[in-house]
Structure formats: structure tokens, C-alpha cells
Motif scaffolding. Structure first.
Motif, PDB file in Angstrom:
ATOM      1  N   SER A  67     -10.028   1.983  -2.656  1.00 43.89           N
ATOM      2  CA  SER A  67      -9.023   1.699  -1.639  1.00 43.89           C
ATOM      3  C   SER A  67      -9.161   2.761  -0.570  1.00 43.89           C
ATOM      4  O   SER A  67      -9.493   3.913  -0.866  1.00 43.89           O
ATOM      5  CB  SER A  67      -7.609   1.753  -2.227  1.00 43.89           C
ATOM      6  N   ASP A  91      -9.745  -2.605   0.667  1.00 49.38           N
ATOM      7  CA  ASP A  91     -10.249  -2.343  -0.681  1.00 49.38           C
ATOM      8  C   ASP A  91     -11.707  -2.755  -0.661  1.00 49.38           C
ATOM      9  O   ASP A  91     -12.056  -3.729   0.019  1.00 49.38           O
ATOM     10  CB  ASP A  91      -9.542  -3.209  -1.742  1.00 49.38           C
ATOM     11  N   LYS A 123       0.820  -1.215   0.000  1.00 47.67           N
ATOM     12  CA  LYS A 123       0.000   0.000   0.000  1.00 47.67           C
ATOM     13  C   LYS A 123       0.853   1.262   0.000  1.00 47.67           C
ATOM     14  O   LYS A 123       2.011   1.239   0.410  1.00 47.67           O
ATOM     15  CB  LYS A 123      -0.907  -0.015   1.244  1.00 47.67           C
ATOM     16  N   GLU A 127     -11.673  -4.190  -8.279  1.00 43.15           N
ATOM     17  CA  GLU A 127     -11.447  -3.270  -7.163  1.00 43.15           C
ATOM     18  C   GLU A 127     -12.216  -1.986  -7.450  1.00 43.15           C
ATOM     19  O   GLU A 127     -12.053  -1.374  -8.495  1.00 43.15           O
ATOM     20  CB  GLU A 127      -9.951  -2.964  -7.049  1.00 43.15           C
TER      21      GLU A 127
HETATM   22 MG    MG Z   1      -6.145   0.519  -4.816  1.00 39.81          MG
END
Ligand code: MG
Ligand code: ATP
Length: 434
Positions: free
Chosen positions: A360, A350, A332, A357
């Protein structure tokens, strides 16, 4: 005479004026069926050799499809006309004549290839099912705004030109800014955080962001839109996730409530997700992937193949939306807070929709020493980041937030596989026009 939308024709008045595009012209010899289309719908216009004024018949003959026209006439019930009514015109004016041939057929009778469609996007958007996507996108944004506004968030507008990248790497677009080097922002991240130092506590922004993505995938754009929020005085990332899932639920709910007719048009049935959304940890996601034959090394990002395995398991349990939380710190960005109990992990999550995805987020570092250490460990150049670091020197509350891709969200809930379809004028490595 005032203009009436085609969808309102038949509401009692016997004479109307409609204005729109001449979508269809069917010539059956002594009788011709025309269709005029506007923002709200379509109406049939019927002209007959033995009934309609000769001057109108001549204009109709010489008017190509897709011209913008103004038609006045009598409303007549006809069970065979779409919508049960038609207009018998006594005035027919061409406001803007269309050229022939058309670059593509907005009736959808002939398929155009995807490049032709996006080269001529204005014409592509005349198709009702294409425009419906943007009504739905509009509703999704309103749902997000309503939800955040109700929870005390302030809508902000942060700079889109900046001096430093936020998400690291080379995926930034440099621009010419007088004699200096500058970039288009990769996200609103740093500025949302500056607003926490500024004491705003709860902020959000629906904003474009730019990434010079090298890979061409159906879920990446170079210019994408993000629903971004940040909030202060949190205990941990769970506080952010709680608001996040409410935002998602309210976005879907607002779409269903206010754009239900558009969903019908697309033949899509959406269920409003029930809260709380499912949460699994990164470690659990790796276990599922491995059980399904897609091993991911601990500390690696979860690639799309492994993610498909995880999402299949989630779907089988009835979860389209689910969080994956507690990612390894090294996967990250520098600004995420390591878990104080075990620094290998970070206070991150996430949100996924199936294998995509969507967002985040997590708790950010608010301690300057730790932040500087993380930046150094990641080998980042801090020379252009002093404006950001200064915000941590004079009192910074614990805070966190998320950034959710709006384009990905809309494509996901509509089951659209190519993200370009939910963007008016998409920007990709291969497309900079129109
Ligand atoms: Mg992300
Ligand atoms: P990915 O790994 O899928 O490329 P990311 O982790 O690099 O995404 P983040 O920095 O987490 O992206 O950005 C937050 C969200 O913004 C993403 O979850 C995604 O929904 C959206 N997003 C990021 N980059 C893009 C892009 N190039 N095109 C479309 N949406 C994007």
C-alpha cells in the motif's frame, strides 16, 4: 588439506576433502553408497569391503545419518554416480554425531506434517528445496537495495519500539518498557515521514513489523518484513508508483539473474514483468467484481472473494502484478492525502500480485491542519503522537511512499500458497517457537 565444496569436486584434482552432513547411507552388502551434503550440493562416497580400510568401514557402520563428517579420498569417475564422480575414502572422521531417530527426514522421502516441520525447522531447512527459497529471498532483497541505491535512496534504520500505533485499531503488541507502556511498531510509517521533515528526501528500509492480527489466513503473519520507502518533492502518487514498479521489476530480475539455479531446483519459471505495470482505479475494480457477481459497496474494502474476481480479469489480460489506485479516503489510514479535486477519494494505491495485496502506498498529507482534522475524524488519540505532529510545524515537503510485504512478495512470485514457507522462523498467533 583444504576443504572442497561438493559441487567443486571433479574439477581436476584427484584427492579432495569434503565436509558436510551424512545425508544418505545405502547398504548393498559388500558395497555401501553414502551421500555427503553441504551448502552447495551433494557427493557420493563409495566404500567397498574389499577395497576400503577396515577402520573406515567400522566408522561408517556406526555413524547415523545426518552426522557431520569429514571425508578425504580419491575422486573417481563413475557415470552412475549423481554428478558423474564419487569419492573413494582413505580418511573418514565423525565431527558431530547425530542422534537417532531423526525428527524428520531431510531427504524428503517421508512427508512430515507442517507442525513437525516448523518445530524442527533447522532440520527442515536441510532440504535443498527449502533452503532455495531463502537464497531467492536474499536475491529479492538485494534487487530492491540495488534499485533504490541507484535512484539515490538512503538505507535507514528506524526504531522498532514506540509509544503509538500507526495503522490504528487494536492490532498492536504492547510490551513492558520499565514502568511505561510501549509497543512494537506496526510499520516504519511515522519515522519515514519524520525523515522527510529531517531533509533526507529519499529513504528506504527493509524492516520487520508487528501486527496482532486476529484472523488466521495464509497471507498474514504477526511478524512480517516490509520493503518501505518514502520520497519528498513529489507531484502526486504517480511519482511513487513509478519507483515502486521499478523496484518490483528489479527484484524479480535480480532473482532470475542470480538465483536461476534455485528457481530450477523448485521447478519455477518466472517472467520479469514489463513496465509500466497495469493500473486500474478502485471504481474500476468494483465494476469488474460486480460484473463477475461479487458486489462490493462503494467505500468498503475489497474482500478476498471480490479481489479474486478482479485478479482473474487482470490475469486474463496478462497482468499478474497490477495497481489499484484512488481508494476512498475512509478505507485508508489517516496519513494519506485526500484528492484535492474530490475529497471522497485519496491519493493512494495498492499493488497486487493476483489476488494478494503486496503493498500500500500513496501521497501523504503534509499540511498540519488537514492532518489533525483527519486524525480527529478517525477518533484517534493524539496524546502519544505529538512527536509526529511536531514534524509538520516547521516546513514539510510534499512526500509519499509505499510499504511492500517482503514475505508476500517472495511467496507470490514463487507461487507458494502459505506465507509461512518463505519465513525462516514464522510468527503466527499459534507459533512463537522456535
Ligand atoms: Mg494495505
Ligand atoms: P491486509 O489488508 O492484507 O491485512 P494491510 O492493508 O493491513 O494488509 P498495510 O498496512 O497496507 O497492510 O501494510 C503494507 C504491506 O505490508 C501489506 O500490503 C502487506 O504486503 C504487508 N503486511 C501487512 N500486514 C501483514 C501481515 N500481518 N503479514 C504479512 N504481511 C503483512
Amino acid at each position: 588439506m583444504d576443504r572442497t565444496y561438493t559441487s567443486d569436486v571433479g574439477g581436476g584434482s584427484d584427492k579432495v576433502k569434503v565436509q558436510g552432513w551424512l545425508r544418505e547411507k545405502r547398504d548393498l552388502g559388500s558395497i555401501k553408497f553414502l551421500v555427503v551434503s553441504d551448502r552447495k550440493g551433494e557427493i557420493q562416497i563409495t566404500v567397498k569391503d574389499d577395497e576400503t580400510d577396515k577402520s573406515i568401514l567400522d566408522v561408517v557402520d556406526s555413524t547415523p545419518r545426518e552426522s557431520v563428517v569429514s571425508v578425504e579420498g580419491l575422486v573417481v569417475e563413475n557415470s552412475q554416480a549423481p554428478g558423474g564422480v564419487e569419492i573413494h575414502p582413505d580418511a573418514f572422521e565423525v565431527i558431530s554425531k547425530s542422534k537417532k531417530p531423526l525428527p524428520l527426514d531431510p531427504r524428503g522421502k517421508q512427508d512430515a506434517n507442517i507442525d513437525t516441520r516448523f518445530d524442527n525447522r533447522f532440520m527442515d531447512l536441510r532440504k535443498k528445496d527449502r533452503m532455495a527459497i531463502f537464497d531467492i529471498r536474499d536475491a529479492a532483497c538485494r534487487g530492491a537495495r540495488n534499485c533504490l541505491e541507484k535512484r539515490g535512496f538512503m538505507e535507514i534504520h528506524t526504531p522498532k519500539i514506540t509509544v503509538s500505533g500507526t495503522e490504528g485499531g487494536a492490532e498492536v503488541f504492547p510490551i513492558i518498557y520499565y514502568e511505561r507502556e510501549a509497543f512494537l511498531v506496526q510499520s516504519a510509517q511515522l519515522y519515514k515521514q519524520l525523515m522527510q521533515a529531517g531533509g533526507a528526501e529519499r529513504v528506504y528500509e527493509i524492516t520487520p513489523q508487528w501486527r496482532a492480527e486476529k484472523s488466521r489466513t495464509p497471507r498474514h503473519l504477526t511478524e512480517s518484513w516490509s520493503v518501505d520507502m518514502e520520497m519528498s518533492f513529489i507531484d502526486d502518487q504517480e511519482d511513487v508508483m513509478k519507483v515502486h514498479e521499478e523496484v518490483v521489476r528489479d527484484m524479480v530480475e535480480f532473482v532470475v539473474k542470480t538465483a536461476g539455479d534455485k528457481l530450477d531446483k523448485l521447478g519455477i519459471d518466472i517472467e520479469v514483468p514489463e513496465l509500466p505495470l497495469k493500473r486500474i482505479t478502485y471504481d474500476e475494480a468494483l465494476e469488474i467484481a460486480e460484473e463477475e457477481g461479487e458486489k462490493v459497496e462503494w467505500g468498503e474494502d475489497i474482500g478476498i472473494k471480490a479481489m479474486r474476481k478482479v485478479s482473474e480479469r487482470m490475469e486474463n489480460q496478462g497482468h499478474d502484478f497490477y495497481f489499484i489506485k484512488r481508494w476512498p479516503s475512509n478505507t485508508k489510514s489517516f496519513y494519506y492525502r485526500p484528492d484535492p479535486g474530490d475529497k471522497k477519494y485519496s491519493q493512494t494505491f495498492d499493488l497486487n500480485y493476483r489476488s494478494w495485496e503486496l503493498s500500500s502506498g500513496g501521497q501523504r498529507i503534509h499540511d498540519l491542519d488537514l492532518l489533525e482534522k483527519r486524525i480527529k475524524d478517525q477518533g484517534m488519540d493524539t496524546s502519544n503522537m505529538q512527536f509526529y505532529l511536531d514534524a509538520f510545524r516547521y516546513g514539510m515537503p510534499p512526500h509519499g511512499g509505499f510499504g511492500m510485504g517482503l514475505d508476500r512478495f517472495v511467496a507470490s512470485i514463487l507461487g507458494i500458497e502459505n506465507i509461512k514457507e518463505v519465513v525462516l522462523f514464522p510468527r503466527t498467533p499459534d507459533r512463537l517457537e522456535p
